[in-house]
Design an enzyme around this catalytic site. Structure first.
Site: not given
Ligand code: NAP
Length: 279
Positions: A49, A93, A116
């Site tokens: 990422k 994460q 997200d």
């Protein structure tokens, strides 16, 4: 023989569009990446990422925390990131170490930085059809279907898996686009009978070999979200690819299908957040 949907090429296109748009903003978009602990897979995802951010002209701010980090410490960091004007998106994460509540942590992220799209506020907006961000994996699947001009309206769509991050939002997005959607899960009786009816079959279970050729209608579109490892450690999806490919009209390979699109859609969400913050 099915057309292979090239997620890698489409992801490159999306990322170059993001880079072009990001360069027009007065300030570089910023992503805070929070990694708790040293899970090797998570480290690989986070590094990927961060590379994507660099490619797209997005600044990334890494926060590597020890596995012993307490919940108040993590929440304190998130509060600081919520208030940091250089940070447009916050990515924590997952999975988190067991002593930390993912729900509490996700809920602490400011919805306008929830790139997200895991926060209940954004999930709700997605379901009512007024989204700010879309969850990256299902959004990537929709982008692939659109790129290949695969019709959704009126089509029978079957989603295997009902997780909050893939199966449920996937079903919501297909419904919004006028698909007729069935969701199957571990308690579904005779899943194969539903799968066989699908014009568009999306598998997001995480079991190698789950989708066999006899579960796929001739000419169906097969989207394989799963990322499994075979006996030799190679990445593979849920579908028995060699057997399903000749029956399908379109199919996403693993690797090179949904995975790269998920990452590209994250970049798009960061750009969206940055544009909102700088408007
Ligand atoms: P998850 O949270 O483990 O959910 C799996 C779902 O599959 C659950 O709804 C479960 O049902 C269902 N399931 C389990 N066994 C089943 C069976 N035998 N038959 C039918 N349904 C069954 O997983 P996830 O996070 O959604 O991820 C799913 C897969 O996609 C994984 O392989 C993951 O690595 C992959 N993934 C890929 C990307 C990408 O970018 N390509 C992104 C995210 C995830 P219950 O609800 O009844 O337990």
């Amino acid at each position: 023989m099915a057309v292979r949907i090239d997620g890698k090429a489409l992801a490159a296109k999306v990322k170059s569009q993001v880079a072009e748009e990001a360069a027009k903003l007065p300030r570089k978009p910023g992503l805070a990446v929070v990694l708790v602990g040293e899970d090797p897979a998570s480290q690989v995802y986070v590094a990927g990422k961060e590379r994507d951010c660099a490619e797209c002209g997005i600044e990334s701010f890494g926060h590597r925390l020890s596995a012993e980090t307490t919940e108040p410490e993590l929440l304190d960091l998130i509060r600081r990131l919520n208030g940091d004007p250089r940070v447009d998106g916050i990515l924590v994460q997952l999975p988190l170490p067991k002593h930390l509540s993912e729900e509490t942590v996700i809920n602490a992220i400011s919805p306008d930085k929830d790139v997200d799209c895991f926060h209940p506020f954004n999930v709700g907006r997605m379901v009512i059809g007024d989204p700010v961000f879309l969850p990256c994996t299902p959004a990537g699947v929709m982008e692939m279907l659109d790129e290949y001009e695969i019709p959704i309206r009126g089509k029978r769509c079957v989603v295997l898996g009902r997780s909050n991050i893939v199966g449920k939002p996937m079903a919501a997005l297909l419904t919004q686009r006028d698909g007729t959607v069935t969701i199957c899960h571990s308690r579904t009786e005779d899943m194969a009978q539903y799968a066989r009816e699908a014009d568009i079959l999306v598998s997001a279970v995480g079991r190698m070999g789950l989708v066999t050729a006899d579960m796929v209608k001739e000419g169906a579109v097969v989207v394989d979200v799963a990322m499994n490892r075979d006996g030799d450690g190679r990445l593979c999806g849920d579908a028995d690819f060699a057997a399903v490919e000749p029956k399908a009209s379109y199919i996403t390979p693993v690797p090179g299908g949904v995975g790269p699109m998920t990452r590209a859609m994250l970049m798009r969400n960061i750009l969206t957040a940055a544009a909102l913050h700088q408007a």
